[in-house]
Scaffold this active site. Structure first.
Site, PDB file in Angstrom:
ATOM      1  N   ASP A   1       0.867  -1.185   0.000  1.00  0.00           N
ATOM      2  CA  ASP A   1       0.000   0.000   0.000  1.00  0.00           C
ATOM      3  C   ASP A   1       0.897   1.227   0.000  1.00  0.00           C
ATOM      4  O   ASP A   1       2.108   1.137   0.209  1.00  0.00           O
ATOM      5  CB  ASP A   1      -0.957  -0.049   1.200  1.00  0.00           C
ATOM      6  CG  ASP A   1      -2.163   0.875   1.001  1.00  0.00           C
ATOM      7  OD1 ASP A   1      -2.217   1.579  -0.025  1.00  0.00           O
ATOM      8  OD2 ASP A   1      -3.048   0.898   1.890  1.00  0.00           O
TER       9      ASP A   1
ATOM     10  N   ASP B   1      -3.621   7.015  -3.844  1.00  0.00           N
ATOM     11  CA  ASP B   1      -4.973   7.499  -4.149  1.00  0.00           C
ATOM     12  C   ASP B   1      -5.420   8.480  -3.082  1.00  0.00           C
ATOM     13  O   ASP B   1      -4.803   8.597  -2.022  1.00  0.00           O
ATOM     14  CB  ASP B   1      -5.939   6.305  -4.249  1.00  0.00           C
ATOM     15  CG  ASP B   1      -5.875   5.365  -3.042  1.00  0.00           C
ATOM     16  OD1 ASP B   1      -4.763   5.147  -2.530  1.00  0.00           O
ATOM     17  OD2 ASP B   1      -6.927   4.869  -2.621  1.00  0.00           O
TER      18      ASP B   1
ATOM     19  N   CYS C   1     -14.165 -22.581  19.893  1.00  0.00           N
ATOM     20  CA  CYS C   1     -13.342 -22.541  18.687  1.00  0.00           C
ATOM     21  C   CYS C   1     -12.331 -23.672  18.812  1.00  0.00           C
ATOM     22  O   CYS C   1     -11.917 -24.009  19.921  1.00  0.00           O
ATOM     23  CB  CYS C   1     -12.650 -21.177  18.603  1.00  0.00           C
ATOM     24  SG  CYS C   1     -11.371 -21.083  17.332  1.00  0.00           S
TER      25      CYS C   1
ATOM     26  N   CYS D   1      -9.326 -23.756  17.108  1.00  0.00           N
ATOM     27  CA  CYS D   1      -8.016 -23.392  16.576  1.00  0.00           C
ATOM     28  C   CYS D   1      -6.955 -23.756  17.626  1.00  0.00           C
ATOM     29  O   CYS D   1      -7.288 -23.992  18.789  1.00  0.00           O
ATOM     30  CB  CYS D   1      -7.987 -21.904  16.225  1.00  0.00           C
ATOM     31  SG  CYS D   1      -7.661 -20.832  17.615  1.00  0.00           S
TER      32      CYS D   1
ATOM     33  N   CYS E   1      -7.104 -21.867  20.928  1.00  0.00           N
ATOM     34  CA  CYS E   1      -8.234 -22.194  21.790  1.00  0.00           C
ATOM     35  C   CYS E   1      -8.199 -23.638  22.299  1.00  0.00           C
ATOM     36  O   CYS E   1      -8.766 -23.944  23.348  1.00  0.00           O
ATOM     37  CB  CYS E   1      -9.545 -21.903  21.073  1.00  0.00           C
ATOM     38  SG  CYS E   1      -9.691 -20.164  20.618  1.00  0.00           S
TER      39      CYS E   1
HETATM   40  N1  GUN Z   1      -6.391   1.292   3.236  1.00  0.00           N
HETATM   41  C1  GUN Z   1      -7.673   1.371   3.672  1.00  0.00           C
HETATM   42  N2  GUN Z   1      -8.415   2.119   2.831  1.00  0.00           N
HETATM   43  C2  GUN Z   1      -7.592   2.508   1.837  1.00  0.00           C
HETATM   44  C3  GUN Z   1      -7.794   3.293   0.643  1.00  0.00           C
HETATM   45  O1  GUN Z   1      -8.884   3.780   0.346  1.00  0.00           O
HETATM   46  N3  GUN Z   1      -6.705   3.447  -0.172  1.00  0.00           N
HETATM   47  C4  GUN Z   1      -5.481   2.904   0.127  1.00  0.00           C
HETATM   48  N4  GUN Z   1      -4.477   3.090  -0.717  1.00  0.00           N
HETATM   49  N5  GUN Z   1      -5.294   2.186   1.238  1.00  0.00           N
HETATM   50  C5  GUN Z   1      -6.327   1.986   2.077  1.00  0.00           C
HETATM   51 ZN    ZN Z   2      -9.624 -19.989  18.381  1.00  0.00          ZN
END
Ligand code: GUN
Ligand code: ZN
Length: 649
Positions: free
Chosen positions: A88, A123, A274, A276, A279
């Site tokens: 990201d 963005d 659960c 897992c 748990c």
């Molecule tokens: N992480 C959570 N929402 C967004 C988003 O709208 N754009 C980007 N790039 N990362 C995010």
């Molecule tokens: Zn669990």
């Protein structure tokens, strides 16, 4: 790079190809913080089965040591993970802190240089309460950055993620999706975290669907920041392919355990419920007494188990074609989720385009919403608006509750008398009025309903039916004496009635007529059900036992092609493809020139060349929009090629 392998309406199992391997979607991308790895990437892969991770390039960029290492050795070495990694861009930090200390050219370039498999542009995060103009400006800016990134890195390996923004404005989302669709990439739906945090699921549904309308069948589609398993079934139902999340760790830090139907506080739990490893190996009290770091790690692992387990269940539901049931059931776990699924039903006209006419499993009623599913509404609408009663004679009405399914078998005595009589027979059912001839056709016998509606509603439907069909008389069946007055009319045998009505329902108006004029014969199974329809000695149709719909034989396809005007039922392919398809090989998307927009996934289709010569008969896997949006994968599964097709025709 993205191919649909299996589907259930908009829900799909896909293959997303990257430089570091192929990811089967729907997939979860756990968020890894390069500064603090609570669960190591290696463990994510080996223990939890993660096929792809996501990390934040802005965090790496800002930390001198990480940045240097990432540039020298690459991202995969930095995280010690040889599977695909998405990055990201810092947008979320800009949303939280108001700004970031990097420009968009720099951050996308940085991701490219460290060899990210999916680099995200910077963005502009649209907030749910943004004014329309503000949101529009952010979408414009995001588009500009998308164009820059695509042009700059067009020839380089690695994908680019192009988020669809647009706040809560459906037209803006749709437009943003449509513009992004022009570029090849991964398509996150952004700006939804505040909605998820506030359980605004009906807004979320609206946003996903308007973005999808713009994006078409392009994929993979990623829902940015959706990390709670509660939303997976709903989101997958709407065609989401990728989920990322840091929730597993954030929830663990604040003492919360995720479950498929909600969240529980560790301090309030006496029984995990659960299986897992966390748990199974610990008691809640034991966990509470642990030192914080160790506890957080164990809880984060529980959360991951639950997330991965839930996504497996959704995938299995896609395979079983039961995503609607799963989503409807899961949405009962919180009223706000219920408002989400209610919003889904309001979009049935759009969703219907992706819905098959039948599924492998039965329709199991989960609540009143089930009646609003697009498949059901389409069926009801067809009977009400398109179906034409076969005789100019009174209609005899039965209550479905008084007869076992399939209706014709429980009414043998009555039917043997009516066969001669030529009366229309109608059943009042939870699905609305259903004519006798459709009693073995999906979803009539393949559904289990609890009719919670009032008798009044059913009565109103019957009134409307009477009006729509211009019926002079509707006689409620009482006993065999009811039939006395119907003797002497010229009838039609139930087999002919079935063929006519089912073919009209499946292939469109006028198709049924084509298969009952001439000399019809039926090949039947031991129970007396039609298997094959023979017309003038040729096998034209086969009736599938599991859904009571037809498969098309070549001789039948020839008749439909001759009598139905283009583009009806057609998928037009290139000449090169026709050569293969005439030999029985499947049609691939990239060779489709055009397709009838009334084709639905699972429909029988006529494959033709550019001169409308019949090439093959087959079963569509995609609708026309999907055939044109996707570059890869099967569009039509060929059943029978036409061996005498030739280019020179
Ligand atoms: N992480 C959570 N929402 C967004 C988003 O709208 N754009 C980007 N790039 N990362 C995010
Ligand atoms: Zn669990």
């Amino acid at each position: 790079m993205f191919e649909i392998k299996e589907r259930d309406g908009l829900a799909r199992i896909g293959e997303f190809e990257t430089e570091h391997g192929t990811v089967e979607t729907p997939a979860i991308m756990p968020v890894v913080n390069p500064n603090k790895m609570t669960v190591s990437p290696r463990r994510m892969k080996e223990t939890f089965g993660a096929q792809i991770l996501i990390t934040n390039s802005y965090v790496i960029y800002q930390t001198e040591e990480l940045r240097k290492k990432a540039l020298e050795e690459g991202l995969h070495s930095l995280l010690d993970f040889d599977f695909p990694i998405m990055t990201d861009s810092g947008t979320f930090q800009a949303h939280v802190y108001g700004d970031v200390d990097v420009d968009h050219q720099e951050i996308i370039g940085f991701q490219k240089r460290m060899d990210s498999d999916v680099s995200t542009i910077l963005d502009e995060f649209t907030e749910p309460d943004d004014e329309r103009e503000v949101a529009e400006e952010k979408v414009r800016k995001t588009m500009e950055r998308a164009r820059y990134a695509v042009e700059e890195y067009e020839d380089e390996k690695g994908h680019i993620a192009l988020p669809v923004q647009g706040s809560v404005f459906p037209e803006l989302r749709e437009r943003a999706g449509k513009e992004m669709k022009r570029f090849e990439g991964v398509y996150p739906i952004g700006g939804v975290v505040p909605l998820l945090e506030n359980y605004r699921f009906s807004d979320l549904v609206n946003i996903i669907l308007s973005s999808k309308k713009g994006l078409g069948a392009k994929g993979p589609v990623h829902l940015f920041g959706a990390g709670h398993p509660m939303v997976y079934p709903l989101a997958v139902l709407l065609g989401v392919d990728l989920f990322d999340s840091s929730s597993y760790i954030k929830y663990a830090r604040r003492g919360d355990l995720m479950y498929p139907d909600g969240t529980k506080k560790l301090r309030e739990i006496e029984h995990f419920g659960c299986h897992c490893p966390t748990c199974m190996e610990h008691e809640p009290a034991e966990l509470r007494e642990m030192e914080e770091g160790e506890r957080t790690e164990l809880m984060a692992e529980h959360n991951l188990w639950v997330c991965f387990n839930e996504i497996e269940k959704v995938k299995q539901a896609v395979k079983e074609e039961s995503v609607w049931e799963m989503a409807e059931r899961r949405c009962r776990s919180h009223p706000h989720l219920l408002s989400g699924i209610k919003e889904v039903y309001d979009h049935w006209r759009y969703l219907e385009r992706f819905e098959p006419r039948s599924r492998h499993g039965a329709v199991l009623y989960t609540g009143r919403g089930t009646l609003k599913r697009p498949l059901i509404r389409r069926f009801k609408e067809w009977v009400m608006e398109e179906y034409e009663p076969l005789f100019e004679a009174p209609t005899i009405l039965f209550d479905a509750e008084e007869v076992n399914k399939p209706y014709n078998r429980s009414l043998r005595d009555e039917l043997s008398r009516l066969e001669e009589a030529g009366a229309n027979i109608l059943f009042s059912t939870p699905l609305g009025p259903v004519p006798l001839e459709l009693d073995e056709t999906y979803p009539v016998p393949q559904s289990v309903f609890l009719d919670e509606r009032k008798g009044k509603e059913r009565k109103k439907e019957l009134e409307r039916y009477k009006e729509m069909k211009d019926l002079s008389e509707m006689v409620r069946y009482d006993d065999l004496d009811t039939l006395d007055e119907f003797s002497g009319n010229a009838g039609m045998c139930l087999d002919d009635m079935r063929v006519k009505t089912i073919a009209d329902y499946q292939f469109g108006k006028g198709a049924g007529e084509l298969f009952v004029q001439g000399k019809t014969e039926y090949v039947k199974n031991r129970k007396g059900r039609i298997k094959n329809v023979m017309l003038d000695g040729k096998h034209v149709l086969s009736l599938r036992h599991y859904d009571g719909l037809f498969t098309l034989k070549m001789a039948g396809a020839m008749i439909l092609k001759e009598e139905l005007e283009p583009p009806r039922m057609r998928v037009t392919v290139t000449e090169d493809s026709a050569e293969f398809n005439s030999q029985g090989k499947n049609v691939f998307c990239k060779f489709v020139i055009d397709a009838d927009e009334n084709i639905r996934p699972g429909d029988e289709v006529l494959v033709v060349d550019e001169y409308d010569n019949l090439v093959a008969a087959g079963r569509a896997f995609l609708n026309s929009q999907e055939m044109s949006d996707l570059k890869r994968g099967i569009a039509v599964r060929i059943r029978e090629g036409r061996d005498d097709w030739s280019k020179k025709d």
